[in-house]
Write a protein that holds these residues in place. Sequence first.
Motif, PDB file in Angstrom:
ATOM      1  N   LEU B 551       1.368  -1.601   0.176  1.00 53.16           N
ATOM      2  CA  LEU B 551      -0.429  -0.232   0.522  1.00 53.16           C
ATOM      3  C   LEU B 551       0.963   1.162   0.391  1.00 53.16           C
ATOM      4  CD1 LEU B 551      -2.574  -1.142   2.472  1.00 53.16           C
ATOM      5  CD2 LEU B 551      -2.850  -1.032  -0.298  1.00 53.16           C
ATOM      6  N   GLY B 552       1.642   1.337   0.512  1.00 57.57           N
ATOM      7  CA  GLY B 552       3.291   2.440   1.048  1.00 57.57           C
ATOM      8  C   GLY B 552       3.392   2.659  -0.548  1.00 57.57           C
ATOM      9  N   ASP B 553       3.872   1.824  -1.339  1.00 61.42           N
ATOM     10  CA  ASP B 553       3.957   1.901  -2.769  1.00 61.42           C
ATOM     11  C   ASP B 553       3.454   2.082  -3.473  1.00 61.42           C
ATOM     12  OD1 ASP B 553       6.550   0.878  -1.563  1.00 61.42           O
ATOM     13  OD2 ASP B 553       6.862  -0.704  -3.292  1.00 61.42           O
ATOM     14  N   ALA B 554       2.293   1.727  -3.364  1.00 56.21           N
ATOM     15  CA  ALA B 554       0.975   2.294  -4.496  1.00 56.21           C
ATOM     16  C   ALA B 554       0.556   3.832  -3.855  1.00 56.21           C
ATOM     17  CB  ALA B 554      -0.485   1.362  -3.879  1.00 56.21           C
ATOM     18  N   GLU B 555       0.802   4.634  -3.265  1.00 55.26           N
ATOM     19  CA  GLU B 555       0.404   5.414  -2.575  1.00 55.26           C
ATOM     20  C   GLU B 555       1.193   6.274  -3.250  1.00 55.26           C
ATOM     21  OE1 GLU B 555       0.504   5.720   2.204  1.00 55.26           O
ATOM     22  OE2 GLU B 555      -0.439   8.276   1.455  1.00 55.26           O
ATOM     23  N   GLU B 556       2.624   5.637  -3.186  1.00 54.24           N
ATOM     24  CA  GLU B 556       3.705   6.948  -3.426  1.00 54.24           C
ATOM     25  C   GLU B 556       3.415   7.105  -4.609  1.00 54.24           C
ATOM     26  OE1 GLU B 556       7.515   5.200  -2.268  1.00 54.24           O
ATOM     27  OE2 GLU B 556       7.958   6.511  -3.879  1.00 54.24           O
ATOM     28  N   VAL B 557       3.124   5.500  -5.681  1.00 55.29           N
ATOM     29  CA  VAL B 557       3.137   6.105  -7.010  1.00 55.29           C
ATOM     30  C   VAL B 557       2.200   6.874  -7.546  1.00 55.29           C
ATOM     31  CG1 VAL B 557       2.127   4.514  -7.644  1.00 55.29           C
ATOM     32  CG2 VAL B 557       4.097   5.823  -9.434  1.00 55.29           C
TER      33      VAL B 557
END
Lengths: 78, 888
Positions: B551-557
Amino acid sequence: MTTPAAAPATYEIRLLGHLDTRWAERLGISDLTHDPDGTTLLSSIAADQAVLHGVLQRIRDLGLRLISVQRIDPNPQP
Amino acid sequence: MANPVIATKLRVPRLREDTVHRRRLLELLDDGAQSRLTLVSAPAGFGKTTLLVDWLATRKTAGRSVAWVSLDQTDNEAAAFWVHLVAAVGGAAKALGQALPALLPPDQLPGRNTTVGLLNALAALGGEIDVVLDDLHVIEDAALFEELTFFIEHLSDNVHVVLGTRADPPLPLARLRARGELTEIRAADLRFRPDEAASYFADTAHLTLGADEVEKLEQRTEGWIAALQLAALSMRGHTDIDEFVANFAGSDRYVVDYLVEEVLRDQPEDVREFLFGTAALSRFSAELCDAILGRKDGRATIDELYQKNLFIVALDDQRQWYRYHHLFADVLQAHMPPSERDRLPERHRQASLWFEQHGDRDEAIRHALAAPDFELAAQLIERAVPEMRQRRRVAMLRSSIEALPDALVRARPALSIGLVGPLLTAGITEGIAERLDDAERRLRASGDAALREFIGAIELYRSALAQMRGDMRVAEVHAQRVFELAPEEAYLERAGAAGFLGIVAWTQGDLDAAQRYWKDCSDGLLHIGYVADAISTIYARGQISIVQGRLGDAEEVLKRGLALAAERKGYSLPGSADLHVGMAEVDLCRGDFAAAHQHLTDSESIGLTGMPQFASRKLVIAALLACAENDLGEASVLLDDAARLSVGDFFPVVRPIAAMRARVAILQQDWPAVDRWRRASGVEPDLAQSYVREYELITLARHLLAKGDPLAAGALLDRLIPAAQSGGRYGVVAEIELLRALAWDAIGDGSAAQSSLRRALDLAEPEGWTRLFLDEGERCAKLLREAAKGKSGSAFARNLLGAFGVQQPMPRAQHPDLLEPLSDRELDVLRLLRSELSGPEIASELRVSLNTLRTHTKNIFEKLSVNSRRAAVRRAEEMNLLRSARTA
């Protein structure tokens, strides 16, 4: 009976008024004759639908009056 | 980078001071302006443009502003057409002291987004505006007319559209006519009446003619204005006007042939030479005329022609650019003497060089082709290929390359390959493979450097060709070759290949690879400034990250994508709205319902536009949110709408809406509905595992579990684990482990349940993925209590248990008398019930089916304890339910 739009055919176009013969080249037409009734006959136009529409568009753009367009049947019924 | 806007095309042409003002037609136009559309349709030379310019001058004093476009052949494709229309409207907005939002990013092909953006911008303008498209007959592209139809049918009331054309356009004229929304002015209206002809000869041409002569001229020309003007010019050189009129009237010759000859005979030799020498120019300046004629009197001659009214039209206010009236230019060329005709190729060549030097490559190419100097044309087109490609000028690219002899095209691989894109876009695959092989062979012969430059494009087109045939394996091989063979700086080709390979990897469930490819794809696109395309790839990356459980990566991108969209200051970038939907899903997974709702609201804010799937995507997330908020009825209604609005795109369908709907049915214990889904989807426990069926198989496991068959559920879940793990789909792994824990628990193996649960917790904890557990309710809480026990108990489990206590975080404070609160959707319906709209109209407004609307209405009536629309509205007003309008 039906000819596919892609197949070239021969057409004749009749216009009101005598169009100078010098237009034949610009319209890409070899046969341009003046009839005594004050009309011009463009004949032996071998064209597919796209070319035919192109010629008609040029006629429109010159403000010429179109009288008839006829497809000449290559194999007339006896 | 944007398509060049030719400023002269946006200028309302100058009106000659001695123009005949045509009251009856001006009144017709005034009346017509009450309707949506005015069509001025007549052949060349009927004074259409002059009439419109004259009318607009009167409109200006009435405080209206005008957006004018003189269309030409180069506008016959969306890329050029909309750029000019948007620029014209921008100019009109400026005249109203307002600025138009930026509607067309330079690297983006105009689409429905642009049209909708333009319509909204027009509606938002404070003032009244007339949009004039002159010479519309040059447009032939069917898709363009489809878009124009949409534009005209959705105009706001402050806008009136006027079309000037020689042929009726393929717009729904009959429909507009029937609705009284169309005003027509046709040749019969435009022709000069005898009184107008008389006033023209007397006041404009300053010729003294008897009524008899005027009548003869009027009859011979049938009121055709171009011919009457030519007649006036001819008569200036004649002393015996009676004789002229008699000869003219008695001739059968085409009026223009007759009159042009007369007019030309009267001109001095140098003017005649000037006219013939410049007749083939679609527009000219004094400088250009001097260059191609090798003379120095361009300025003086142009002024003289203008003063004599020799069919010359000023294109700007600076007296810089001019053109001949189209009809006159055509006739001049037909009447060209042989000596002039022989010089034509050289003149076209000179014009081509001049335009190239002065930065107008389109005109340069046109003249090189007209000469014809194919070698020169080929050089120019070759230089224009990258730019035309980037601006998506597919039609221009194709028509200019196809105008060259094929042998010449093949001798220049850049052209031969440049032709492939437009052909594939048009769905033409015949001969492409051979053309690519031929280009590769020639490049190989000229050395490695040449080959390296083009091999990326060649392989990418081979891949596209295989995709069109449905041969994905071959498509993949060629896409791989792009990576192996194309140089680093072939960004566009590499991005294209990466995007395709990303989809293949995604479909196969290899998410690590998919993520890598998509990153390459968006980085490459960003590097060459294709921001709009990059943004739509970023949504996909967010989706993949969520499935990966990151989820962190998703949020970042996704945040990065939103930042890019924000940098584009209001350009409507397709896909920017989808980014908010992606963010809403991340927030939902983390249990932040307020933020998720906010993102769904934001996704519809001004300036954001969705990809085609947006409407459906948004409803899906809204449904998941409703589900998490325990409003299962709402969730199923939303999913039904989502299914209806769903359109296919390139992305694999890894979460079918029917399966999501089945999950809601499982929660509702609506077993017949679940059985129907199982029959329709063909999902059975022994179905072979694959990523595209994974979501359905897990849905089936949930069904088995809910029906009390944990053994079967567990066996199925066990089977799914290895593939999910090796594909890097840790979000899926976490869900499976949690379900396994529930299955073990139901079987009675507490320790196996705990170790499965522990694995799920370990995967979810770093990402803050709380909803995975909270959505499972009491059964899960029981297992978490066990996991939280003792010193070594999971802190995450303890936090989750805390969150169970504060379920339903959004109590809807509506009215104390209301036992069950109305959902947001029901409030939307209620607001529209208050309006005058009929049921079908409300359904269409909300973009739902009539059946869905009935379901909503039934629920509203029940909740409000009423049984009619009127009673519902009255009750809602008493309870003050409609005060806070939610922006829809």
